[in-house]
Design a protein around this motif. Sequence first.
Motif, short mmCIF file in Angstrom:
data_model
loop_
_atom_site.label_atom_id
_atom_site.label_comp_id
_atom_site.label_asym_id
_atom_site.label_seq_id
_atom_site.Cartn_x
_atom_site.Cartn_y
_atom_site.Cartn_z
N SER A 5 -3.68 -3.58 -1.48
CA SER A 5 -4.40 -4.58 -0.71
C SER A 5 -5.78 -4.33 -1.31
N HIS A 6 -6.22 -3.34 -1.51
CA HIS A 6 -7.70 -2.95 -2.18
C HIS A 6 -7.65 -1.55 -2.68
N HIS B 220 -8.41 -2.63 8.72
CA HIS B 220 -9.18 -1.54 8.70
C HIS B 220 -8.97 -0.34 9.78
N ASP C 94 0.85 -1.20 0.07
CA ASP C 94 -0.13 -0.18 -0.14
C ASP C 94 0.78 1.28 -0.15
N GLY D 139 -4.77 -5.67 5.17
CA GLY D 139 -5.46 -4.68 4.44
C GLY D 139 -6.70 -4.18 5.30
N ASP D 140 -7.76 -4.14 4.76
CA ASP D 140 -9.20 -3.55 5.44
C ASP D 140 -9.98 -4.64 5.31
N HIS E 180 -5.13 3.69 0.96
CA HIS E 180 -4.36 2.50 0.50
C HIS E 180 -3.49 2.66 -0.69
N SER F 44 -9.69 -7.43 0.36
CA SER F 44 -8.60 -7.12 0.73
C SER F 44 -7.71 -8.24 0.23
N ASN G 7 -13.33 -3.55 0.23
CA ASN G 7 -12.82 -4.10 1.87
C ASN G 7 -12.84 -5.45 1.98
#
Length: 697
Positions: free
Chosen positions: A498-499, A617, A455, A591-592, A504, A575, A572
């Motif tokens: 990650s997403h 998150h 990220d 990630g989230d 991010h 992720s 999310n």
Amino acid sequence: MIGFFMAVGITENQLTTATVKGSRTEVVKVYPDVLNINGDRFNLVAISSATHRKAVYYGQFKSSDQKQQLLASTKPVLVKMIGDFGSFSVATNVNQFDVGHYYHHQKIAQVFTASNIVSIIPKTQLSMVDRIHVVRSLFNRYCQKLPNVLRMYAMGLISGTRQNDFFNEMTGVKQLGLLHAFSISGMHVTYFLIIINQLMNLVGLGKFKQAFIELICLVGYSVFAGASAGVLRAVMMAAIGIINKLFKCHLTQLDLWSLTLIINLFLYPEAMLLMGVQLSYALSFGLIVSTNLSYVKQTVLLNLLTVPILLFHIYEWHFLSVVVNLIVLPLFGKAIFPLVFVGLGLGLLNPDFAAPVEFVLKLFNDALNLIGALPGMIVFGKPCLLVVLIMLLLTLLLILKTGRVKAITALISVYLAAFWWIHFPIKGEVTMFDVGQGDSFLIRKPFNRSVTLIDTGGRVQFGQEDWQRGTLNYQATRIAINYLKSIGISRIDNLCVSHQDADHCGDLPAYISEMKIKRIIIPLGMDKNTSFMARISDRDASTKVIPVNDEMKVRELPFLILHPYSSGRGENHDSMVLSCQLGGLRWLFTGDLDRQGELDTLNRHPGLSTDVLKVGHHGSRTASDPRFISQLHPKIALISAGRNNRYHHPNQETLVTLAQAHISVANTQTMGMVRYIYCGNKGHFESVQGGNEGKMK
């Protein structure tokens, strides 16, 4: 120079730690020519009506009318605002541009954050200084009507003004180390005095009157040119030179330089810590002691004199800069300066008449940009201060012809040793950058065998009207990218996103512009997300984009991919979850990922456990399910969240869950950047702001 480049991207978090309560009213005199406006935000330096000392004023316009009222004015205005004084935030990442230090070196210690602008009233009675600022404002206003490149050259070379688009349009000037040509210095002051002398020779004034007028004009020009620390050096040296000539004091150029330095140290001692001032004094000193050398030798050695200073502050240097300086510097004096004045004159008749000048300047600027884009930019890293001083000393010995062969050998040896030490470290690291409300992690193996970024961080942009939008400044440039360059990293093997959320991957374009990236690794299906793919549209053709799920292995990626399982849009619950073992610890980055995703991951990988967990998150209660935490049984939890963020991350529920599991928490809100430095299977945690890292060792 570097101060301006970084300062234009200052954010509210960097400027102040005060909570704005609106308890203080300030009325300050604002000069339009020193006011920096970017979208709906403004900042400026002014004298406080309460303390009678300089302070930085920062705020946000409540309406487009307020913004237009300030933009339309060419005269000083009295602005009444409500807010509070606070101190500058400290840099929370290693080698991050420290705005507090930048202003402190200029004897500015406080920042006023305005919650509201009450009134804007034009000033009626103007002092001489006010009138000079009016002239500068009118000049800059006139330049706005000129063609683009002519505008930037005229404002940069004459009034010392660089607008927010300066570095975007003039990348070659920055990369090739030609910023000194646009920083008002000895060359500019010399041309100014030549013009004054020619005018006074026509009138036939006596030497005392001529000297008096020159001194008055120098003071006025220092105000007109922005009154920076670099301008002060050039103007003081010129003024002492005029007095020396008038009274026949028989002072040498070195004497003049020394007196200027003494006065500068007395008035602004800490200004010597600014890169622009260091370059100004180093180059002027080098010019004095190398007068007997040929032009080519002098230019080469002067460039070598600037290299240690540049490496200490910006960590990189383009080897073509020496050749370019040899060619370009004479052009500035013999062609560019006169051409800019011609363009200004033609523009007075009609802006369209300046088109031929614009064509030539654009051709010249495009050539610089093209050369600057050529291979040759060396990301050296940041040598320690002692090494920098040794480099400068050895370069001076070369200029002074003292033990030249030995000095050359020693200088090359020092550069090679410093480069090797920075680029091939015996230790690796896992670093959590403090990027505010967002995520960004660096995983670097010993000897830089592998460099992975998870990220990039980035600001979430909410709906704004056109007048509120300004020049986009990526915070990664002054935080993570700055750090990477300081440790000699110019390429990223794996950039894992990650997403899709902006906090991010919002700063991904900055990495694409500044770094070489081998692979961008994304969750499966995110390659069909048009808004994300637009973010990476400017990537190099050699950069591979690899969508992955948990069944895939990416060669040379030092992680196992545990999530996602199916194709998604990069939300999310999609992720990417990564695990690895480094420095004797097991790591998990989530990630989230939401709670359901956490439990699905446990079901998919029933034996999963970790020592260090990147909390999902940002510590929201939508993640960190107690069952997930219980099975993983981490010793340390990493939380990356912004100070005073609107989401109130990390959530108290999450903190309770971690506390009940007896997990030590490292939070960027209180600790800033957190690093795990390791060698073999042993390592230690450290943070920029302290906090509870002692519990983490």
